[in-house]
Structures are given as structure tokens and as C-alpha cells.
Write a protein that holds these residues in place. Structure first.
Motif, PDB file in Angstrom:
ATOM      1  N   ILE A  47       0.843  -1.201   0.000  1.00 49.96           N
ATOM      2  CA  ILE A  47       0.000   0.000   0.000  1.00 49.96           C
ATOM      3  C   ILE A  47       0.877   1.248   0.000  1.00 49.96           C
ATOM      4  N   ALA A  48       1.892   1.250   0.821  1.00 48.22           N
ATOM      5  CA  ALA A  48       2.797   2.402   0.894  1.00 48.22           C
ATOM      6  C   ALA A  48       3.472   2.660  -0.453  1.00 48.22           C
ATOM      7  N   ASP A  49       3.831   1.582  -1.157  1.00 46.64           N
ATOM      8  CA  ASP A  49       4.492   1.720  -2.457  1.00 46.64           C
ATOM      9  C   ASP A  49       3.543   2.106  -3.577  1.00 46.64           C
ATOM     10  N   ALA A  71      -8.195  -1.387  10.013  1.00 49.06           N
ATOM     11  CA  ALA A  71      -7.927  -0.420  11.088  1.00 49.06           C
ATOM     12  C   ALA A  71      -6.565   0.248  10.899  1.00 49.06           C
ATOM     13  N   LEU A  72      -5.560  -0.531  10.522  1.00 52.67           N
ATOM     14  CA  LEU A  72      -4.220   0.034  10.299  1.00 52.67           C
ATOM     15  C   LEU A  72      -4.218   1.007   9.121  1.00 52.67           C
ATOM     16  N   ILE A  73      -4.943   0.658   8.059  1.00 52.11           N
ATOM     17  CA  ILE A  73      -5.023   1.547   6.887  1.00 52.11           C
ATOM     18  C   ILE A  73      -5.711   2.855   7.286  1.00 52.11           C
ATOM     19  N   GLU A  78      -2.078   9.143   5.762  1.00 57.38           N
ATOM     20  CA  GLU A  78      -1.927   9.186   4.314  1.00 57.38           C
ATOM     21  C   GLU A  78      -3.009   8.366   3.593  1.00 57.38           C
ATOM     22  N   PHE A  79      -3.523   7.333   4.264  1.00 55.69           N
ATOM     23  CA  PHE A  79      -4.448   6.414   3.592  1.00 55.69           C
ATOM     24  C   PHE A  79      -5.848   6.374   4.187  1.00 55.69           C
TER      25      PHE A  79
END
Length: 130
Positions: A47-49, A71-73, A78-79
């Protein structure tokens, strides 16, 4: 407003190779760029990439399940605006409620149709600010 599928980056996170492959084939035919991941850990790095426009995540996965992944996303500044659609073979109220609590934007029950998949993208990608 019509969604231009050929400009979209879609992530599919599912430990089922069949679901990943089927979804990827369907979306690629619409012109989407599809990024797949086998679980939440695999997905977070990707996702970061890739910075997908929308994310489909299976609930039942080893290591990091769909709720934890969502939850982390959503907790990442940023996301957090990236639409996350939960995928599950269970169509329970509890699962849907839990999905909402962790910030998912929609819930699709497996097996989902091509129409449901494209409709989810249409709904969430157009309604979210660019």
C-alpha cells in the motif's frame, strides 16, 4: 460522474489464490491496475508503495485479519481516505458492524459478482475527494 477504470489502482488482499486471481482478471479487463496481497502484512508494505485508489480486503486471513488490516489503513493519515471494502463469506450483522467500527466503507459477501465489484468502485472512488 463516470469512473475511468483505466486510471484506477485497485488492491485486493485475500489469502485465497482463487479470489485474488478472479478479482484481478475481472478488474484488469476493465482497465484497472490490480495489486494483490496474500495477507495484511503483505498488503501494508505494498500500500505504501502503490498508493491504491480503493482496497478490497478479506476478513478471514492468517497473521493479520481484515479488521486489523482495515484499522491500520484507516489509522494512517496518508491512507485514511482510501476506501476499504471488506470481503467475507459470512453475511452476518456482527461482521458488518465490526467492519464499520474499524472504518470499512462497504461490505461485500462472497461470492460477489462482477457487477457488485464494479459498483463498489463506482460508489466509493467517485464519492471520495481526489
Amino acid at each position: 460522474m463516470e469512473v475511468n477504470f483505466s486510471d484506477l489502482k485497485v488492491m485486493v488482499i485475500d489469502d485465497s489464490k482463487t479470489i485474488r486471481r478472479t478479482t484481478e482478471t475481472l478488474l484488469a479487463k476493465e482497465g484497472c491496475t490490480v495489486i494483490t496481497a496474500i495477507d495484511g502484512f503483505d498488503a501494508l508494505a505494498k500500500i505504501a508503495d502503490s498508493k491504491p485508489d480503493i482496497i478490497f480486503v478479506d476478513i478471514m486471513m492468517p497473521r493479520l485479519d481484515g479488521y486489523q488490516t482495515c484499522a491500520l489503513i484507516k489509522n494512517n493519515s496518508e491512507f485514511k481516505k482510501t476506501p476499504v471494502i471488506m470481503l467475507s463469506s459470512k453475511d452476518g450483522l456482527f461482521d458488518k458492524a465490526k467492519g464499520r467500527i474499524v472504518g470499512s466503507d462497504q461490505y461485500l459477501t462472497k461470492p460477489f459478482s462482477k457487477h457488485e465489484l464494479l459498483e463498489a468502485i463506482q460508489t466509493h472512488v467517485t464519492s471520495s475527494p481526489a
